[in-house]
Design an enzyme around this catalytic site. Sequence first.
Site, short mmCIF file in Angstrom:
data_model
loop_
_atom_site.label_atom_id
_atom_site.label_comp_id
_atom_site.label_asym_id
_atom_site.label_seq_id
_atom_site.Cartn_x
_atom_site.Cartn_y
_atom_site.Cartn_z
CD GLU A 134 -26.20 -33.35 -13.07
OE1 GLU A 134 -25.17 -32.99 -12.45
OE2 GLU A 134 -26.30 -33.23 -14.75
CG ASP A 161 -28.22 -16.08 -0.54
OD1 ASP A 161 -28.50 -17.39 -2.09
OD2 ASP A 161 -27.10 -15.89 -0.68
CG ASN A 174 -23.14 -30.11 -14.43
OD1 ASN A 174 -22.74 -31.29 -13.85
ND2 ASN A 174 -23.31 -29.15 -14.78
#
Length: 421
Positions: A184, A231, A124
Site C-alpha cells: 500500500e 468502536d 502490507n
Amino acid sequence: MLEVSAPISKTYQIAGVLKQIEPRPAIFSHVIESKFPVMGNLFCSKASFASYFGVPVHQIIPLLAGAIENRSACERVSAAPCQEVVNLSPDLDELPILRHCEKDGGNYISSGVFVTRHPQYGQNLDFHRCMQLSKTEMSVRVVKSRHFDAFLEDLRDLDVAICIGNAPNVLAAAATSVELGVDELEIANALEPLQVVKAKTVDVWVPAECEFVIEGTVHLDRLREEGPFVDLTETYDIVRQQPVLEVKAITHRRDAIWHALLPGALEHKLLMGMPREPTIFRKVNQVARCLDVNISPGGTSWLHAIVQIDKQHEDDGRKAIEAAFAGHTSCKHVFVVDSDIDIYNPLEVEWAMATRFQGDRDLIIKPPSPGSSLDPSAEPGTKNTTRVGFDLTKPLETQGKSFDRAAFPQVDLNQFVKDTQ
C-alpha cells in the site's frame, strides 16, 4: 488550528477537548505525562482531505482509484526524519498514548499504521488498535480475514513497525482494501511522492517523514486481554484475548508530534469509510452511470452508503443497490439518488425519500446474511444482518405532479441588502 498551551493530561482530558471542538483541529503543547505535543482532528471531513490534495470533493474517488491502479515504487533513502532519535531501550510510558473514555481497557494507540512483511507476499499496510500493557508490551486487536491476520497465522511471530504521525497519502493508502501482495505504500506514492527508509530492528520499509515508529514483534501464541474500546459505531467493543506486541525500539523526529485519532469520531470515520467508496463506485458503474458515492458519517461511515447516479433506465436504481452491496459487503443500508440530490446534505437525501420513494415499489429487503462485526444490532456469533436498499430516484416518465424542485431566481444580494453575512 486551536493551540492549547495549558497543562493537559493524556488521560481523558485531551480526548475530551478534541471531541468537544470537533471538527476543529488542535495541538496540545504541554502534555503533563510526556514531553511530546499531541495533535488531533486533522482530517474530519472529505472537504479537508480533498483540499490537501488540491481537488474538489467529487474528485476524491477518481483520485483514490487512480492511485490504486497506477501505484508506483517509493524512493528509498538511508537517512530519514523519523529516525533522528533512536531508542533501543524503549519505554512506552514516555509517549503520550491517550486513554480516551472512562470504560477503556487502557491507554490506546489508534492512529498507528502497521507495516509488516511476508516472505512470499511482501509488505502490507493497515490500521490496528493496540492497548498498552506495560513499558514494552501492547495487545493488538487482530481482525480475522485481514492480511495482517494471514501473515500472523502463517509466521506465528510477526515483525511490525507502527508508524504514527503520517501524511494523508499514507493514511488513505493504509485504509484501502486491495489484493494480497500489494504494498500500500506504492498507492501512497501514487497519491503524493513518498520516501521510505529501512526500519532499525525489523525488516520493513517505513515512511521516512512520519513522526514516530514503534518497532517490535507480535506473538500469536502470547495472548492478553484487549478492550473494552470504543468502536467505529461509538459503542464499546467486547474484551478479547489478543496477541501481544513486544516492543524492541522506538524512533522519532527530534521535534515529533503525536497524532491522536479519536475512536468513533469524525476523523476515524473518514479514514474507515472513504477508501471503500471507490469500490462501490466501480461496482455500481458496471450496471448504471454512477456519479459519486458517500459512505456517510451518520451511518458511522461504514454501514450506510449514498449513491448518486445519472438514471438512464427505470431499473437503474435497483441495479445500483445490488451493486453497492457487492462493492462494500459490510454495508447495511444503501440509498440511491438522482444527480440533482446533494449526497453530502442529509436534508436533500431525506427530501428525496419523502418525495420520490414508495415502500411497496422502491424498497429492497435482502435476507439476513453475515454483515459487519461493528454493527451492535447484528446477530451475535454469526454477524447476520438484514440489508435494505432504498431507491430514491424519480421515474423517467412522470404521471401527475412533477418530481423536480422549483428553482428560485438568482440575484445579487449586494444590490439590495447591505449586510449579507
